[in-house]
Design an enzyme around this catalytic site. Structure first.
Site, PDB file in Angstrom:
ATOM      1  N   ASP A 115       0.841  -1.199   0.000  1.00 28.79           N
ATOM      2  CA  ASP A 115       0.000   0.000   0.000  1.00 28.79           C
ATOM      3  C   ASP A 115       0.872   1.244   0.000  1.00 28.79           C
ATOM      4  O   ASP A 115       1.968   1.216   0.558  1.00 28.79           O
ATOM      5  CB  ASP A 115      -0.817   0.035   1.303  1.00 28.79           C
ATOM      6  CG  ASP A 115      -2.298  -0.186   1.083  1.00 28.79           C
ATOM      7  OD1 ASP A 115      -2.667  -0.566  -0.031  1.00 28.79           O
ATOM      8  OD2 ASP A 115      -3.068   0.020   2.024  1.00 28.79           O
ATOM      9  N   TYR A 134       2.026   4.811   1.555  1.00 25.77           N
ATOM     10  CA  TYR A 134       1.955   5.393   2.891  1.00 25.77           C
ATOM     11  C   TYR A 134       0.726   6.289   2.980  1.00 25.77           C
ATOM     12  O   TYR A 134       0.368   6.962   2.007  1.00 25.77           O
ATOM     13  CB  TYR A 134       3.202   6.220   3.178  1.00 25.77           C
ATOM     14  CG  TYR A 134       4.483   5.427   3.200  1.00 25.77           C
ATOM     15  CD1 TYR A 134       4.672   4.387   4.101  1.00 25.77           C
ATOM     16  CD2 TYR A 134       5.530   5.726   2.325  1.00 25.77           C
ATOM     17  CE1 TYR A 134       5.856   3.660   4.129  1.00 25.77           C
ATOM     18  CE2 TYR A 134       6.720   5.008   2.351  1.00 25.77           C
ATOM     19  CZ  TYR A 134       6.874   3.979   3.251  1.00 25.77           C
ATOM     20  OH  TYR A 134       8.051   3.263   3.281  1.00 25.77           O
ATOM     21  N   HIS A 166       9.965  -9.626   5.496  1.00 24.46           N
ATOM     22  CA  HIS A 166       9.695  -8.209   5.227  1.00 24.46           C
ATOM     23  C   HIS A 166      10.628  -7.340   6.072  1.00 24.46           C
ATOM     24  O   HIS A 166      11.000  -7.722   7.184  1.00 24.46           O
ATOM     25  CB  HIS A 166       8.232  -7.907   5.566  1.00 24.46           C
ATOM     26  CG  HIS A 166       7.739  -6.608   5.040  1.00 24.46           C
ATOM     27  ND1 HIS A 166       7.953  -5.403   5.701  1.00 24.46           N
ATOM     28  CD2 HIS A 166       7.048  -6.300   3.915  1.00 24.46           C
ATOM     29  CE1 HIS A 166       7.396  -4.434   5.002  1.00 24.46           C
ATOM     30  NE2 HIS A 166       6.849  -4.941   3.913  1.00 24.46           N
ATOM     31  N   PHE A 209       7.820   1.823  -0.738  1.00 28.92           N
ATOM     32  CA  PHE A 209       8.820   2.032   0.320  1.00 28.92           C
ATOM     33  C   PHE A 209       9.440   3.427   0.302  1.00 28.92           C
ATOM     34  O   PHE A 209      10.160   3.797   1.230  1.00 28.92           O
ATOM     35  CB  PHE A 209       9.930   0.968   0.279  1.00 28.92           C
ATOM     36  CG  PHE A 209       9.450  -0.422   0.540  1.00 28.92           C
ATOM     37  CD1 PHE A 209       9.105  -0.821   1.821  1.00 28.92           C
ATOM     38  CD2 PHE A 209       9.315  -1.335  -0.497  1.00 28.92           C
ATOM     39  CE1 PHE A 209       8.652  -2.115   2.063  1.00 28.92           C
ATOM     40  CE2 PHE A 209       8.862  -2.632  -0.255  1.00 28.92           C
ATOM     41  CZ  PHE A 209       8.521  -3.023   1.027  1.00 28.92           C
TER      42      PHE A 209
END
Length: 231
Positions: A68, A70, A190, A81
């Site tokens: 998703d 931010y 992750h 990211f």
């Protein structure tokens, strides 16, 4: 917002033309128009397709898959990211930079803007390209995943010797879209603080990527981010 289609780079427009003409994408556009009238949406409309616009289809050599955008103000810039200049680096990105330093000895960058990676052929693709402010996951299951799955599938089918970096279970669920016989898949935990110690740290994705690219005489990625991007 109503005129989403022309805002994507031409080689991607061609590769994903069937998606733009599909019923689900028409419904997605309607949903986004309604959302924009009622809520603040991230990233800004001009950045929704930034991953595609900065990394044309024919230039892709690495794919990093996120989930998703931010959902805080001024964070999302259309690259997974990545955050805009001057924005505090989120914990997962801080851990990515720690691993980058441990892997290649590159100093931890001051900026969290990953535009320079994108411009070198690293497709920084979120599965969902928009989100409602302060509501993580609010635009999931509205059609974006079908669209981005089509992008991954198209890359897998039409290109050779790509590197797919799959961090965490969500990204690894996309492995079924990738032909492992002609691409290199890197999988690990992750980079989130909740899982980075369980296999992300020490996984060396950056050196592994460049070693693979060099094997096929593909220019490796300069992972350093010391120069300002001006994004």
């Amino acid at each position: 917002m109503a005129n989403i289609k022309p805002n994507i780079e031409n080689s991607w427009l061609e590769a994903l033309s069937k998606e733009f003409q599909s019923d689900y994408f028409s419904q997605l556009k309607k949903f986004l128009i309604e959302e924009k009238h009622r809520y603040r949406i991230f990233p800004p409309g001009s950045d929704i397709f930034a991953a595609f616009n900065l990394t044309p289809f024919h230039q892709v050599k690495v794919v990093i898959i996120g989930q998703d955008p931010y959902h805080g103000p001024h964070q999302a810039n259309g690259l997974c990211f990545s955050v805009n200049e001057g924005i505090r680096k989120p914990p997962s990105l801080q851990n990515i930079f720690k691993e980058l330093h441990n892997d290649l000895g590159i100093p931890i960058p001051e900026s969290g803007n990953l535009k320079n990676w994108a411009m070198q052929g690293v497709l920084l693709l979120n599965a969902t390209l928009t989100v409602r402010a302060h509501q993580a996951g609010s635009h999931q299951n509205k059609g974006w995943e079908q669209f981005t799955d089509a992008a991954i599938s198209s890359l897998s089918e039409r290109k050779n010797n790509l590197v797919f970096i799959l961090w965490g279970k969500f990204a690894q669920a996309k492995e079924c879209l990738i032909d492992a016989s002609k691409h290199f898949i890197i999988k690990s935990a992750h980079p989130s603080p909740f899982s980075a110690d369980r296999g992300f740290f020490g996984s060396k994705p950056f050196s592994k990527t460049n070693n693979y690219l060099l094997t096929y005489n593909i220019t490796p990625v300069d992972w350093s981010l010391n120069k300002k991007t001006g994004f």
